[in-house]
Design an enzyme around this catalytic site. Structure first.
Site, PDB file in Angstrom:
ATOM      1  N   THR A 105      38.900  44.655  38.690  1.00  0.00           N
ATOM      2  CA  THR A 105      38.901  43.667  37.610  1.00  0.00           C
ATOM      3  C   THR A 105      37.527  43.682  36.959  1.00  0.00           C
ATOM      4  O   THR A 105      36.528  43.339  37.595  1.00  0.00           O
ATOM      5  CB  THR A 105      39.210  42.262  38.160  1.00  0.00           C
ATOM      6  N   LYS A 181      44.679  42.022  32.797  1.00  0.00           N
ATOM      7  CA  LYS A 181      44.291  41.600  34.141  1.00  0.00           C
ATOM      8  C   LYS A 181      43.404  40.362  34.103  1.00  0.00           C
ATOM      9  O   LYS A 181      43.549  39.452  34.925  1.00  0.00           O
ATOM     10  CB  LYS A 181      43.570  42.736  34.879  1.00  0.00           C
ATOM     11  N   LYS A 249      33.686  35.240  40.648  1.00  0.00           N
ATOM     12  CA  LYS A 249      33.491  36.430  39.806  1.00  0.00           C
ATOM     13  C   LYS A 249      34.545  36.519  38.700  1.00  0.00           C
ATOM     14  O   LYS A 249      34.204  36.676  37.519  1.00  0.00           O
ATOM     15  CB  LYS A 249      33.547  37.690  40.660  1.00  0.00           C
TER      16      LYS A 249
END
EC number: 1.1.1.411
Length: 307
Positions: A105, A181, A249
């Site tokens: 990602t 994503k 994150k």
């Protein structure tokens, strides 16, 4: 694979929860995966049941037509490709016309730039983030959100389908896979945070948590994340399948992408703060369901001593 098509040599970098399952799926589909992990013993343990353990990224790159990278983030992907300053990555040894499949990602703009960097070296690139969790990776039932050139897809052949039940082709160049994503992670993070908030309120109000879980999972308020993550809370088991810091994150990445176009994301911002609070409170490496621990005045279910 067809009998008159040579079987490509496929490498998998990163044998964590997802990567190990993907490598198993490739092996089950008839490939002999070359594998590398910074924990060399993990790579050698995998290869004992079929496959080839590589002790360096350079060796894996030299031996493979397709390299599938399943590491945490862009920085680790950079290291996989270009080395860490002391040991080389795989890009220098990959043959022209070989393919690098990036499953992390990352910022979509970084993925676009990486495609250009690899093209300059004659290496094809597929922007291919993944979703579904460790169990679906191991069974070949995960989802891949892909984007790349027709040449990249042609090189990939049947490899993607060997690893995933759903392979979405979202564009003819890098970026679209990572954008989708990022949006998926927006929903995943917000849903976990909302699930934790709902369960915390139930505990505060004295509702039996097992009864609440049973009702919600059979009602309109349910979500996949509530059903999956609140089961961890009920068991008192915060063993990290996906850690709190993953969503620090990923939701940070969501906000970075939106900030670039000045697009407001009020729910994502709140969820990000919740995961940040959980991380700084000492739960960074616990399962992401541990975000529930930020709520005051509640008694969480204890771990089952028999488990």
């Amino acid at each position: 694979m067809t009998s008159n098509t040579p079987t490509p040599a496929v490498g998998v970098v990163g044998l964590g929860a997802m990567g190990s399952g993907m490598a198993q799926s490739l092996r089950r589909a008839g490939y002999e995966p070359h594998v590398f992990d910074v924990r060399l013993d993990v790579a050698h343990a995998f290869a004992r049941d079929g496959g080839v353990a590589c002790d360096t990224l350079a060796a894996l790159g030299a031996q493979c037509d397709i390299v599938v990278s399943v590491v945490v983030n862009a920085a680790q992907t950079e290291s996989v490709l270009f080395g860490d300053g002391t040991t080389p990555g795989c890009a220098a040894s990959m043959k022209p016309g070989s393919l690098f499949v990036m499953c992390s990602t990352v910022d979509p703009n970084w993925s676009v730039a990486l495609e250009a960097r690899l093209a300059a070296k004659g290496i094809l690139y597929l922007d291919a983030p993944i979703s579904g969790g460790a169990a679906k990776a191991a069974s070949g039932q995960m989802t891949m959100m892909t984007a790349g050139t027709p040449a990249a897809y042609e090189k990939a052949g049947a490899v993607l389908d060997a690893m995933a039940a759903k392979v979405y082709r979202l564009g003819d160049r890098a970026g679209a896979g990572s954008k989708v994503k990022v949006i998926n992670q927006l929903l995943a993070g917000v849903h976990i945070a909302a699930a934790a908030e709902a369960m915390a309120l139930g505990l505060r109000e004295g509702v039996d948590p097992a009864a609440l879980y049973e009702v919600i999972t059979h009602s309109a308020g349910n979500s996949w994340m509530f059903e999956n993550r609140m089961a961890h809370v009920l068991a008192g088991d915060y063993t990290p399948l996906s850690a709190v810091d993953i969503f620090v994150k990923d939701l940070g990445l969501v906000l970075d992408v939106a900030r670039a176009s000045k697009f407001p994301l009020p729910l994502s911002s709140t969820a990000h703060q919740m995961f940040m609070q959980a991380s700084t409170a000492g739960f960074a490496r616990e399962d992401d369901s541990a975000v529930i621990k930020i709520f005051p005045g509640i008694e969480l279910p204890a771990a089952d001593k028999k488990a």
